[in-house]
Design an enzyme around this catalytic site. Structure first.
Site, mmCIF file in Angstrom:
data_model
loop_
_atom_site.group_PDB
_atom_site.id
_atom_site.type_symbol
_atom_site.label_atom_id
_atom_site.label_comp_id
_atom_site.label_asym_id
_atom_site.label_seq_id
_atom_site.Cartn_x
_atom_site.Cartn_y
_atom_site.Cartn_z
ATOM 1 N N CYS A 1 3.012 -40.188 -5.247
ATOM 2 C CA CYS A 1 2.112 -39.118 -5.678
ATOM 3 C C CYS A 1 1.478 -38.422 -4.464
ATOM 4 O O CYS A 1 2.168 -37.750 -3.720
ATOM 5 C CB CYS A 1 1.071 -39.660 -6.646
ATOM 6 S SG CYS A 1 0.341 -38.383 -7.697
ATOM 7 N N HIS B 1 3.914 -43.146 -10.881
ATOM 8 C CA HIS B 1 3.029 -44.296 -10.714
ATOM 9 C C HIS B 1 3.533 -45.468 -11.555
ATOM 10 O O HIS B 1 4.200 -45.281 -12.573
ATOM 11 C CB HIS B 1 1.609 -43.959 -11.161
ATOM 12 C CG HIS B 1 0.872 -43.075 -10.214
ATOM 13 N ND1 HIS B 1 0.477 -43.493 -8.969
ATOM 14 C CD2 HIS B 1 0.427 -41.794 -10.345
ATOM 15 C CE1 HIS B 1 -0.184 -42.513 -8.364
ATOM 16 N NE2 HIS B 1 -0.212 -41.474 -9.173
#
Length: 485
Positions: free
Chosen positions: A330, A427
């Site tokens: 991310c 994630h």
């Protein structure tokens, strides 16, 4: 009729989140249907729900303890700090605004109806709702307009149990002091108390419990010793992440100033052959690390500046020259590119900054947040991987044409030509057991953890038994109040 009780703390980080998870699992094991609820949470560790929103990671764990899917009503207000004085406000799963602390105080009265609506919807589906407070009710300067502790308890008419943390010392003063400073109507709403994190012979605190009960008239629900396996459960508070000694293979993770979704690391921490070393500000990235992971960030550009200020960019170059692997997740993925553009000033002043340059990609920050649960597989070996997407920004560039992962409808992530540097927005990817085993094999070790999710469920069962042993759960149940329709 549904019953509810609220667990509040005499201070921050007293162990409320873990206790609520354990109480939830204990009640499930007794045959009740249960749901967790936290009116307001502050954390950059978030989870994506099945109904397409985001909530605090602790409520996702508590939902797991209840053996229920996580939904946005379990945490209707989530504050995600972006600076020392400002935070993104997530309401019922979706971004409402970014405000400063003083502005948020004015906003809170508008949020109470939404908080209560979520609570009552949730209550209609279960036998018990176990509610977690935030911070401490003793912060009476925040009582006006409060939606996190006594303000919510009063509005929903639910009783409160207060938890003290003996590990940090002064617990009698914490508990009795809270009683003294609270206004009578809040003081009377507390019906019981318990003490958490005791090390040693709990009988040594018998007189302390008698003193607290005498000074407050609250029901004594017990003293909980330190739960040694707490580290096996995902932590929400950034202060709880720390290096835990493990195996000889070292994975280094710089503690970014606005590190987010750091529970990505938990499955790696649980691997016996691996040591995940958290590199604190001012320390150098270790030369013996087999892999460096750049984690998620709530403020990518600010954390990139911080990364350089610590000299970690130079350490990462040395790591790369030695043939070490690099993974960015991310915000960490965005940092690995050539440039990051923020034309609308989403993270601060509008700007463009140079990235670390390991991937031939560029990211442009956009106001729309991507939120979704993801199933994918690796491009190289078709290894299945699952997780969730929760980010701002769109990433493009030549290395995106050599993606790391393939989703159902699109490629995801990027790899360098030699595959030593990879990044993606996914994630939770290391919780995928075969994927984690593949990553560990690349750095010279074998996965010893057959199923990470099973380990979490087993630990929740152990926590429930632990709480049943040391806490008066029957007494706790008896203190729960009926939820008005």
């Amino acid at each position: 009729m549904t019953k509810a009780i609220m667990i509040q703390g005499a201070g921050s980080n007293v162990g409320k989140s873990m206790l609520v998870a354990g109480i939830c699992r204990a009640l499930v094991k007794r045959g009740y249907s249960v749901a967790p609820f936290k009116p307001q949470n502050m954390s950059n560790n978030a989870a994506v729900t099945v109904d397409g929103g985001e909530i605090g990671r602790s409520q996702a764990l508590q939902a797991m303890a209840c053996k229920r899917p996580a939904i946005v009503d379990m945490n209707p207000v989530l504050l995600k700090p972006e600076t020392d004085i400002g935070a993104q406000v997530i309401v019922q799963g979706h971004r409402m605004a970014t405000v400063k602390a003083r502005e948020y105080s004015k906003l809170k009265p508008q949020l109470m109806p939404k908080v209560l609506a979520s609570f009552h919807r949730l209550a209609k589906t279960v036998d018990y709702v176990i509610i977690e407070g935030a911070g401490s009710p003793a912060e009476i300067n925040l009582r006006s307009g409060d939606i996190a502790n006594m303000g919510f308890a009063e509005a929903a008419n639910v009783p409160v149990v207060l938890i003290g943390d003996i590990d940090r010392g002064g617990v009698i003063a914490q508990m009795v002091g809270t009683y003294v400073v609270l206004p009578p109507e809040d003081r009377d709403r507390i019906t019981g108390f318990a003490i958490n994190k005791f090390r040693g012979d709990v009988s040594l605190f018998d007189d302390g419990m008698i003193t607290i009960a005498h000074e407050t008239s609250w029901r004594n629900l017990g003293v909980l010793p330190w739960f040694a396996d707490a580290w096996k459960l995902p932590a929400e508070d950034v202060m709880d992440i720390a290096t835990r000694p493990g195996g000889e293979i070292k994975i280094a993770v710089p503690r970014l100033g606005r590190i987010a979704n750091f529970d990505d690391l938990d499955p790696l921490v649980a691997e016996p052959n691996v040591t995940v070393e958290i590199i604190e500000q001012g320390q150098t990235l270790p030369g013996d690390a087999a892999m460096v992971i750049l984690p998620g960030s709530k403020s990518t550009i600010s954390d990139l500046e911080n990364f350089r200020a610590n000299g970690w960019d130079i350490d990462l170059q040395a790591h790369h020259r030695r043939g070490g692997k690099i993974i960015g997740v991310c915000g960490g993925y965005q940092m690995l590119g050539r440039k990051i553009h923020d034309p609308e000033g989403i993270e601060g002043a509008a700007c463009s900054v140079e990235g670390l340059g390991y991937l031939d990609i560029e990211t442009t920050m956009t106001p729309k947040k991507n939120l979704s649960l993801i199933k994918a597989h690796t491009v190289a070996n078709q290894t299945p991987v699952h997780g969730y997407e929760i980010h701002l920004g769109k990433t493009t560039g030549p290395d995106c044409y050599t993606p790391w992962l393939q989703l159902t409808d699109r490629p995801e992530g990027a790899m360098s030509s030699d595959q030593s540097v990879r990044g993606c927005y996914l994630h939770g990817l290391f919780a995928s057991d075969s994927f984690r085993a593949e990553i560990l094999a690349e750095i010279g070790t074998r996965s010893q953890l057959t199923s990470y999710d099973t380990t979490v469920h087993e630990t929740l069962d152990q926590l429930a038994s632990f709480i049943e042993q040391h806490m008066d759960v029957e007494g706790l149940i008896s203190l729960a109040g009926k939820v008005a329709p």
